[in-house]
Motif scaffolding. Structure first.
Motif, PDB file in Angstrom:
ATOM      1  N   GLN A 243       0.810  -1.212   0.000  1.00 19.23           N
ATOM      2  CA  GLN A 243       0.000   0.000   0.000  1.00 19.23           C
ATOM      3  C   GLN A 243       0.850   1.273   0.000  1.00 19.23           C
TER       4      GLN A 243
ATOM      5  N   SER B  32       2.742   4.454  -1.055  1.00 19.33           N
ATOM      6  CA  SER B  32       2.719   5.350  -2.202  1.00 19.33           C
ATOM      7  C   SER B  32       3.466   6.619  -1.832  1.00 19.33           C
TER       8      SER B  32
ATOM      9  N   SER C 201       3.726   3.574  -6.246  1.00 24.35           N
ATOM     10  CA  SER C 201       2.482   3.057  -5.692  1.00 24.35           C
ATOM     11  C   SER C 201       2.487   1.543  -5.853  1.00 24.35           C
ATOM     12  N   GLY C 202       2.434   0.836  -4.729  1.00 20.19           N
ATOM     13  CA  GLY C 202       2.424  -0.621  -4.786  1.00 20.19           C
ATOM     14  C   GLY C 202       3.691  -1.164  -5.417  1.00 20.19           C
TER      15      GLY C 202
ATOM     16  N   TYR D 141       4.739  -0.585  -8.553  1.00 21.72           N
ATOM     17  CA  TYR D 141       5.179   0.167  -9.718  1.00 21.72           C
ATOM     18  C   TYR D 141       5.770   1.517  -9.338  1.00 21.72           C
TER      19      TYR D 141
ATOM     20  N   SER E 120      -1.729   7.254  -6.543  1.00 23.79           N
ATOM     21  CA  SER E 120      -2.640   6.102  -6.590  1.00 23.79           C
ATOM     22  C   SER E 120      -2.149   5.084  -7.608  1.00 23.79           C
ATOM     23  N   ASP E 121      -2.735   3.894  -7.567  1.00 17.86           N
ATOM     24  CA  ASP E 121      -2.346   2.844  -8.505  1.00 17.86           C
ATOM     25  C   ASP E 121      -2.572   3.279  -9.952  1.00 17.86           C
TER      26      ASP E 121
ATOM     27  N   ALA F 218      -0.162   3.055 -13.455  1.00 21.62           N
ATOM     28  CA  ALA F 218      -0.601   1.866 -14.181  1.00 21.62           C
ATOM     29  C   ALA F 218       0.044   1.810 -15.564  1.00 21.62           C
TER      30      ALA F 218
END
Length: 257
Positions: free
Chosen positions: A20, A22, A71-72, A74, A216-217, A221
């Motif tokens: 989680q 970030s 984030s996560g 990535y 955020s993811d 992405a």
């Protein structure tokens, strides 16, 4: 039994914290300039070192910036000068004028921390934009040696390690206070921790700001619909686009830009 349950809960909490995490890290990059590697266009004509028109007032080093959005699993890396092309002209024998021409494409890198690979995305600009992607594995440099030295960088306690990359010595300062493992120079990634300072003989990466949260993811992405190509194919696409763009911008009648 209760101890086992507690340990399992602590392990789960730590893995969730990793997943989680970030944040954003801003790096300042300073590189020494090698004039023999420069490609310059003066008043529409390419010039090389040794040419009478080659500039003699070039600085010894160049400073740029990089933003790393995490984030996560990535990390999205965006360089300040990654999508710019600079033209230098000498109008009517006057003082030089530098113009930012932009670039015919947008480009950024996405680091997959779990798969230990880098994905480069390149999107051509225009009425019908087309995107490409190329993957390459992260090959971590061997032979890390901790020195026992410590100091704070960007507010975080860091350890120092020394390591060689392509026969060049580097000092790598990293912190384990952030629940993620990452380095702006991918081969200089520690086993655990975030690199906040890299010192080499010809380049330096320094974190000037670390800002947890607000990423955020979806911000990191992968780009959907990008056509997979090899690293060599992506290089050819990039160089052809730059050559066509440069020729278009340097055509007579556009003010020499």
């Amino acid at each position: 039994m209760k101890i086992t349950t507690l340990l399992a809960a602590l392990w789960l909490a730590s893995t969730q914290a990793y997943a989680q995490f970030s944040g954003q890290i801003n790096y300042e990059i300073v590189r020494k300039i090698d004039p023999t590697q420069l490609r310059m266009v003066i008043n529409g004509e390419p010039v090389k070192p040794g040419d009478p028109n080659f500039p003699t007032d070039l600085p010894d080093s160049r400073t740029s910036g990089q933003k790393s959005f995490i984030s996560g699993n990535y990390v999205k890396e965006v360089s300040d000068d990654q999508n710019t092309m600079v033209s230098r002209v000498f109008p009517n024998g006057g003082p030089p004028r530098t113009t930012n021409l932009g670039r015919p494409f947008d480009e950024y890198k996405l680091v997959d921390l779990e798969a230990r690979k880098i994905v480069t995305f390149l999107t051509m600009k225009g009425p019908e934009p087309k995107s490409y992607q190329s993957e390459s594995p992260i090959e971590r440099a061997p032979g890390w040696q901790l020195t026992g030295e410590t100091k704070k960088i960007a507010g975080y306690p860091c350890k120092k390690a020394v390591v060689k990359l392509k026969n060049e010595p580097y000092s790598v300062w990293f912190t384990e206070a952030l629940p993620v493992t990452y380095s702006p120079v991918h081969e200089l990634t520690p086993e655990k921790g975030v690199v906040l300072l890299i010192e080499g003989t010809r380049e330096q990466f320094r974190a000037v700001k670390v800002q947890p949260g607000n990423v955020s993811d979806k911000d990191v992405a992968p780009l959907p619909g990008a056509q997979p190509v090899t690293k060599e194919e992506l290089k050819d696409i990039r160089e052809k686009a730059l050559a066509d763009f440069r020729q278009q911008k340097m055509m007579p009648g556009d003010g020499g830009r």
